[in-house]
Scaffold this motif. Structure first.
Motif, short mmCIF file in Angstrom:
data_model
loop_
_atom_site.label_atom_id
_atom_site.label_comp_id
_atom_site.label_asym_id
_atom_site.label_seq_id
_atom_site.Cartn_x
_atom_site.Cartn_y
_atom_site.Cartn_z
N LYS A 1 -2.13 -0.16 4.60
CA LYS A 1 -1.27 0.98 4.45
C LYS A 1 -1.51 1.99 5.44
CE LYS A 1 0.12 0.88 -0.49
NZ LYS A 1 -0.11 1.49 -1.74
N LEU A 2 -2.95 2.28 5.63
CA LEU A 2 -3.24 3.22 6.49
C LEU A 2 -3.04 2.92 7.91
CD1 LEU A 2 -6.79 4.05 4.93
CD2 LEU A 2 -4.34 5.47 4.88
N ALA B 1 1.11 3.18 8.56
CA ALA B 1 1.27 4.58 8.58
C ALA B 1 1.03 5.06 10.03
CB ALA B 1 0.41 5.40 7.37
N LEU C 1 -1.57 11.82 9.42
CA LEU C 1 -0.92 10.90 8.61
C LEU C 1 -1.91 10.27 7.64
CD1 LEU C 1 0.77 9.16 11.91
CD2 LEU C 1 1.80 10.38 10.20
N VAL D 1 -0.90 9.73 3.73
CA VAL D 1 -1.03 8.58 2.91
C VAL D 1 -1.95 8.64 1.87
CG1 VAL D 1 -1.68 6.07 3.37
CG2 VAL D 1 -0.16 7.26 5.00
N GLY E 1 -0.78 10.51 -0.93
CA GLY E 1 0.38 9.89 -1.58
C GLY E 1 -0.16 8.78 -2.42
N ASN E 2 -1.30 8.11 -2.06
CA ASN E 2 -1.72 7.12 -2.92
C ASN E 2 -2.68 7.68 -4.04
OD1 ASN E 2 -0.40 4.66 -1.96
ND2 ASN E 2 -1.16 5.39 -0.11
#
Length: 136
Positions: free
Chosen positions: A78-79, A82, A113, A117, A120-121
């Motif tokens: 995910k990182l 992003a 960024l 992320v 958001g997680n």
């Protein structure tokens, strides 16, 4: 060497071998017994579930994506997604190095960024309800 001497030598070497095997076999049995007394290994990340970091302000430019992934328990894919870069060959690079290599005209964008992320997680905060006294 006479046949009687050969037999004696062979019998002595076999006896020595049996003694050595018996000695190390005995030690192996005790080691196995000790090993069985211990439980299995803990499940992965078992000790870190309760110690999950939630303060994204702690993210610094010297950190790597895998380090942040372990600390904040966010999937590294995910990182990297992003950031729009491939994880291959970039796992060991710090956020500052990634910023300089992939976004040289935007200083600090990688940290922003990554923080977004991670934020958001994070799990939703849970309200701790105090115990209510039991009636008699």
């Amino acid at each position: 060497m006479s046949p009687k001497g050969q037999r004696t030598l062979i019998l002595g070497l076999i006896s020595l071998g049996v003694i050595i095997v018996g000695f190390f076999g005995w030690r192996a049995l005790f080691a196995l017994r000790e090993f069985r007394m211990h439980g299995g290994p803990p499940p992965p990340f078992a000790e870190t579930f309760s110690q999950r970091e939630t303060d994204v302000k702690l993210i610094r430019d010297w950190m790597t994506v895998p380090y942040i992934s372990r600390t904040f328990q966010v999937n590294p894919k995910k990182l990297f997604d992003a950031l729009g870069i491939s994880p291959r060959g970039n796992e060991e690079k710090s956020l500052l190095q990634l910023n300089e290599e992939f976004f040289p005209d935007q200083p600090g964008i990688v940290i922003q960024l990554i923080k977004a992320v991670v934020q958001g997680n994070l799990p939703a905060p849970t309200e701790i309800i105090p115990d209510t006294p039991k009636s008699p």
